[in-house]
Design a protein around this motif. Structure first.
Motif, short mmCIF file in Angstrom:
data_model
loop_
_atom_site.label_atom_id
_atom_site.label_comp_id
_atom_site.label_asym_id
_atom_site.label_seq_id
_atom_site.Cartn_x
_atom_site.Cartn_y
_atom_site.Cartn_z
N GLY A 61 101.32 10.17 58.37
CA GLY A 61 100.25 11.09 58.03
C GLY A 61 98.86 10.52 58.22
O GLY A 61 97.92 11.24 58.54
N ALA A 62 98.71 9.21 58.05
CA ALA A 62 97.39 8.59 58.20
C ALA A 62 96.89 8.66 59.63
O ALA A 62 95.68 8.64 59.88
CB ALA A 62 97.45 7.14 57.73
N ALA A 63 97.80 8.73 60.60
CA ALA A 63 97.42 8.74 62.02
C ALA A 63 96.69 10.01 62.41
O ALA A 63 95.89 10.02 63.34
CB ALA A 63 98.65 8.54 62.90
N THR A 64 96.97 11.11 61.71
CA THR A 64 96.34 12.39 62.05
C THR A 64 95.37 12.87 60.98
O THR A 64 94.85 13.98 61.09
CB THR A 64 97.43 13.47 62.27
OG1 THR A 64 98.25 13.57 61.10
CG2 THR A 64 98.30 13.11 63.46
N MET A 65 95.13 12.07 59.97
CA MET A 65 94.19 12.47 58.91
C MET A 65 92.80 12.66 59.49
O MET A 65 92.27 11.77 60.16
CB MET A 65 94.14 11.38 57.83
CG MET A 65 93.23 11.70 56.66
SD MET A 65 93.10 10.33 55.48
CE MET A 65 92.08 9.17 56.41
N PRO A 66 92.17 13.81 59.27
CA PRO A 66 90.81 14.00 59.77
C PRO A 66 89.84 13.00 59.14
O PRO A 66 89.98 12.66 57.98
CB PRO A 66 90.47 15.44 59.34
CG PRO A 66 91.78 16.09 59.07
CD PRO A 66 92.68 15.00 58.58
N VAL A 67 88.88 12.55 59.95
CA VAL A 67 87.93 11.55 59.47
C VAL A 67 86.51 11.93 59.90
O VAL A 67 86.28 12.33 61.04
CB VAL A 67 88.27 10.15 60.00
CG1 VAL A 67 87.14 9.16 59.75
CG2 VAL A 67 89.57 9.64 59.37
N ILE A 68 85.58 11.80 58.97
CA ILE A 68 84.15 11.93 59.24
C ILE A 68 83.52 10.56 59.07
O ILE A 68 83.75 9.88 58.08
CB ILE A 68 83.48 12.93 58.28
CG1 ILE A 68 84.06 14.34 58.47
CG2 ILE A 68 81.97 12.95 58.48
CD1 ILE A 68 83.54 15.34 57.46
N PHE A 69 82.71 10.15 60.06
CA PHE A 69 82.02 8.87 59.96
C PHE A 69 80.61 9.06 59.43
O PHE A 69 79.92 10.03 59.77
CB PHE A 69 81.91 8.20 61.33
CG PHE A 69 83.04 7.26 61.64
CD1 PHE A 69 83.51 6.35 60.70
CD2 PHE A 69 83.64 7.26 62.90
CE1 PHE A 69 84.54 5.48 61.00
CE2 PHE A 69 84.67 6.40 63.20
CZ PHE A 69 85.12 5.50 62.25
N LEU A 70 80.17 8.12 58.60
CA LEU A 70 78.78 8.03 58.20
C LEU A 70 78.15 6.94 59.05
O LEU A 70 78.64 5.81 59.09
CB LEU A 70 78.67 7.66 56.71
CG LEU A 70 79.32 8.63 55.72
CD1 LEU A 70 79.13 8.14 54.30
CD2 LEU A 70 78.76 10.04 55.88
N THR A 71 77.08 7.28 59.77
CA THR A 71 76.47 6.33 60.69
C THR A 71 75.02 6.06 60.29
O THR A 71 74.37 6.89 59.65
CB THR A 71 76.48 6.87 62.14
OG1 THR A 71 75.59 7.97 62.24
CG2 THR A 71 77.87 7.31 62.53
N SER A 72 74.53 4.89 60.70
CA SER A 72 73.13 4.55 60.44
C SER A 72 72.24 5.33 61.39
O SER A 72 72.55 5.45 62.58
CB SER A 72 72.91 3.05 60.64
OG SER A 72 73.74 2.31 59.78
N LYS A 73 71.14 5.83 60.87
CA LYS A 73 70.26 6.67 61.68
C LYS A 73 69.70 5.90 62.88
O LYS A 73 69.42 6.46 63.92
CB LYS A 73 69.11 7.20 60.82
CG LYS A 73 68.29 8.28 61.49
CD LYS A 73 67.28 8.88 60.53
CE LYS A 73 66.50 10.02 61.18
NZ LYS A 73 65.52 10.62 60.26
N ASP A 74 69.51 4.57 62.72
CA ASP A 74 68.93 3.78 63.80
C ASP A 74 69.99 3.18 64.71
O ASP A 74 69.71 2.32 65.53
CB ASP A 74 68.04 2.67 63.22
CG ASP A 74 68.83 1.72 62.32
OD1 ASP A 74 69.97 2.06 61.97
OD2 ASP A 74 68.29 0.66 61.98
N GLN A 75 71.24 3.61 64.56
CA GLN A 75 72.33 3.10 65.40
C GLN A 75 73.03 4.28 66.07
O GLN A 75 74.15 4.64 65.73
CB GLN A 75 73.32 2.29 64.56
CG GLN A 75 72.73 1.03 63.94
CD GLN A 75 72.40 -0.01 64.99
OE1 GLN A 75 73.07 -0.13 66.00
NE2 GLN A 75 71.34 -0.77 64.75
N GLU A 76 72.33 4.92 67.02
CA GLU A 76 72.86 6.13 67.64
C GLU A 76 74.16 5.86 68.40
O GLU A 76 74.98 6.76 68.55
CB GLU A 76 71.82 6.74 68.58
CG GLU A 76 70.59 7.26 67.85
CD GLU A 76 69.60 7.91 68.79
OE1 GLU A 76 69.89 7.94 70.00
OE2 GLU A 76 68.55 8.37 68.31
#
Length: 241
Positions: free
Chosen positions: A75-90
């Protein structure tokens, strides 16, 4: 009845706490992890409904965490994921999507926006899962057969030349939109409408990263895969020839 479970992974405890409070107020259940290693063990054993991962973390960053989960199966292989990214690291955005994330949000971010995107992704995942589990009386989506491609939306399963291909929810939605009408060109904006149905702001180049990831997965099953064509300046189309 408990709401969807969200795994929050960030080495900033202030962000973990504030996001957790906001999500719990919206009816979600949260699990908090301050590092990738502990999150990897816990999520592998007991996957959440969706993960929100910071990219920049010591020891094991969000990219490695997602990669390990995607490789681990289950189940972990298909779990949807949202990343939080640094604004200055496009470049983090492209790296995150290439690693198999379903979405990304740049810091600092609106918690309202995060909740909207979580709901949008969970809704798509639920649409793919419910008919197969008999939880809905809605008509079961038809299986799509296009040449060597076989897509079963009800079971969220994909095969190419009888070989399974694992796609995230967003990748599945994009491929399904292309495969439903072979030969018809879909612009980036049209594919964005499919992948992001909420009122959210996403760069149309996000689709390019998703397409690259889809191609890479299919070429792992068949090195000659070329069914998704790019029409530069126009968009993409699926060819079943």
């Amino acid at each position: 009845m408990a709401g969807p479970v969200i795994a929050l992974v960030d080495d900033d405890r202030n962000i973990l706490t504030s996001v957790s409070i906001a999500l719990q107020a919206e009816g979600f259940v949260t699990r908090l992890y301050t590092d990738g290693l502990s999150a990897l063990r816990a999520i592998t054993e007991n996957p959440a409904d969706l993960g929100v991962f910071d990219i920049k973390m010591p020891a094991m960053d969000g990219l490695e965490l997602l990669g390990r989960l995607r490789e681990g199966g289950g189940g972990a292989a298909t779990m949807p994921v949202i990343f939080l990214t640094s604004k200055d690291q496009e470049q983090d955005e492209a790296f995150g999507l290439a690693a198999g994330a379903d979405d990304y949000i740049a810091k600092p971010f609106s918690q309202r926006l995060l909740v909207a995107r979580i709901r949008a992704i969970l809704r798509r995942a639920d649409m793919a899962r419910r008919p197969a589990e008999g939880e809905s009386e809605e008509p079961v989506p038809a299986v799509i057969e296009r040449g060597r491609l076989l897509m079963d939306p009800a079971r969220h399963q994909v095969q190419w030349a009888e070989r399974p291909v694992t796609l995230t929810v967003t990748e599945f939605m994009i491929l399904e939109a292309l495969a439903q009408r072979p030969g018809v060109v879909k612009s980036r904006n049209q594919l964005l409408d499919v992948a992001y149905q909420e009122d959210v702001f996403v760069d149309d180049r996000t689709i390019d990263s998703h397409i690259k990831r889809i191609r890479r997965k299919f070429r792992a099953a068949d090195n000659s895969f070329d069914a998704i064509e790019t029409l530069y300046g126009v968009g993409y189309r699926f060819s079943d020839g």
